[in-house]
Motif scaffolding. Structure first.
Motif, short mmCIF file in Angstrom:
data_model
loop_
_atom_site.label_atom_id
_atom_site.label_comp_id
_atom_site.label_asym_id
_atom_site.label_seq_id
_atom_site.Cartn_x
_atom_site.Cartn_y
_atom_site.Cartn_z
N UNK A 108 5.34 -33.30 3.07
CA UNK A 108 6.76 -33.10 2.92
C UNK A 108 7.25 -32.06 3.92
N UNK A 109 8.55 -31.82 3.92
CA UNK A 109 9.13 -30.89 4.88
C UNK A 109 9.06 -29.44 4.40
N UNK A 110 8.74 -29.25 3.14
CA UNK A 110 8.57 -27.90 2.62
C UNK A 110 9.78 -27.38 1.88
N UNK A 111 9.49 -26.50 0.92
CA UNK A 111 10.55 -25.84 0.18
C UNK A 111 10.20 -24.35 0.07
N UNK A 112 11.19 -23.51 0.30
CA UNK A 112 10.95 -22.07 0.33
C UNK A 112 10.90 -21.49 -1.08
N UNK A 113 9.89 -20.70 -1.34
CA UNK A 113 9.78 -19.94 -2.58
C UNK A 113 9.73 -18.46 -2.20
N UNK A 114 10.67 -17.69 -2.72
CA UNK A 114 10.72 -16.26 -2.44
C UNK A 114 10.67 -15.50 -3.76
N UNK A 115 9.70 -14.62 -3.86
CA UNK A 115 9.54 -13.80 -5.07
C UNK A 115 9.85 -12.35 -4.69
N UNK A 116 10.97 -11.86 -5.17
CA UNK A 116 11.43 -10.54 -4.78
C UNK A 116 12.39 -9.98 -5.82
N UNK A 117 12.33 -8.67 -5.96
CA UNK A 117 13.26 -8.01 -6.87
C UNK A 117 14.50 -7.53 -6.10
#
Length: 117
Positions: A108-117
Motif C-alpha cells: 500500500x501507499x502507507x498511512x502516517x501514525x504519530x504518537x505524541x503528547x
C-alpha cells in the motif's frame, strides 16, 4: 493492477489506540499472507505483524507483542491492525503488505501514525 488501500492512521497521545485497516482491490483470499510494516524517519522498514491465510497464524515484532493485534475480516475483505497502548516510538508510516498466491508482493501507499503528547 492490484491495490492495497490503508486507512485509520492519525495523531494519538501516548497510551492511546488506533485501528488501521487494509482493503485490497481483489478478494482477500488471493493472498497467502498479509501483514503490516512500518518505517520511521531515518530507519529501515520493519515487519510489525503478519497473518497467514490458511491457518490464521500470526507473527509480531517483539516490541509490539501484547499491544498490537492483527486480524482478517473475510466478510469485509480487510486486514486490520489494532494498536493499543501506543508509544512515541511507534510513530512511523505504516504499510500494508500482501503476498499473492501467484507470487507477486504488493504494498500500500502507507498511512502516517504519530504518537505524541
Amino acid at each position: 493492477q492490484v491495490q492495497l488501500v490503508e486507512s485509520g492512521g492519525g495523531l494519538v497521545q501516548p497510551g492511546g489506540s488506533l485501528r488501521l485497516s487494509c482493503t485490497p482491490s481483489v478478494n482477500i483470499f488471493s493472498f497467502v499472507r498479509m501483514g503490516w510494516y512500518r518505517q520511521a524517519p531515518g530507519k529501515q522498514r520493519e515487519l510489525v505483524a503478519t497473518i497467514i491465510e490458511y491457518n490464521g497464524s500470526t507473527n509480531y515484532l517483539d516490541s509490539v507483542k501484547g499491544r498490537f493485534t492483527i486480524s482478517r475480516d473475510n466478510a469485509k475483505n480487510t486486514v486490520d491492525l489494532q494498536m493499543n497502548n501506543l508509544k512515541p516510538e511507534d510513530t512511523a508510516v505504516y504499510y500494508c503488505n500482501g503476498e499473492s498466491r501467484l507470487g507477486p508482493v504488493y504494498w500500500g501507499q502507507g498511512t502516517q501514525v504519530t504518537v505524541s503528547s
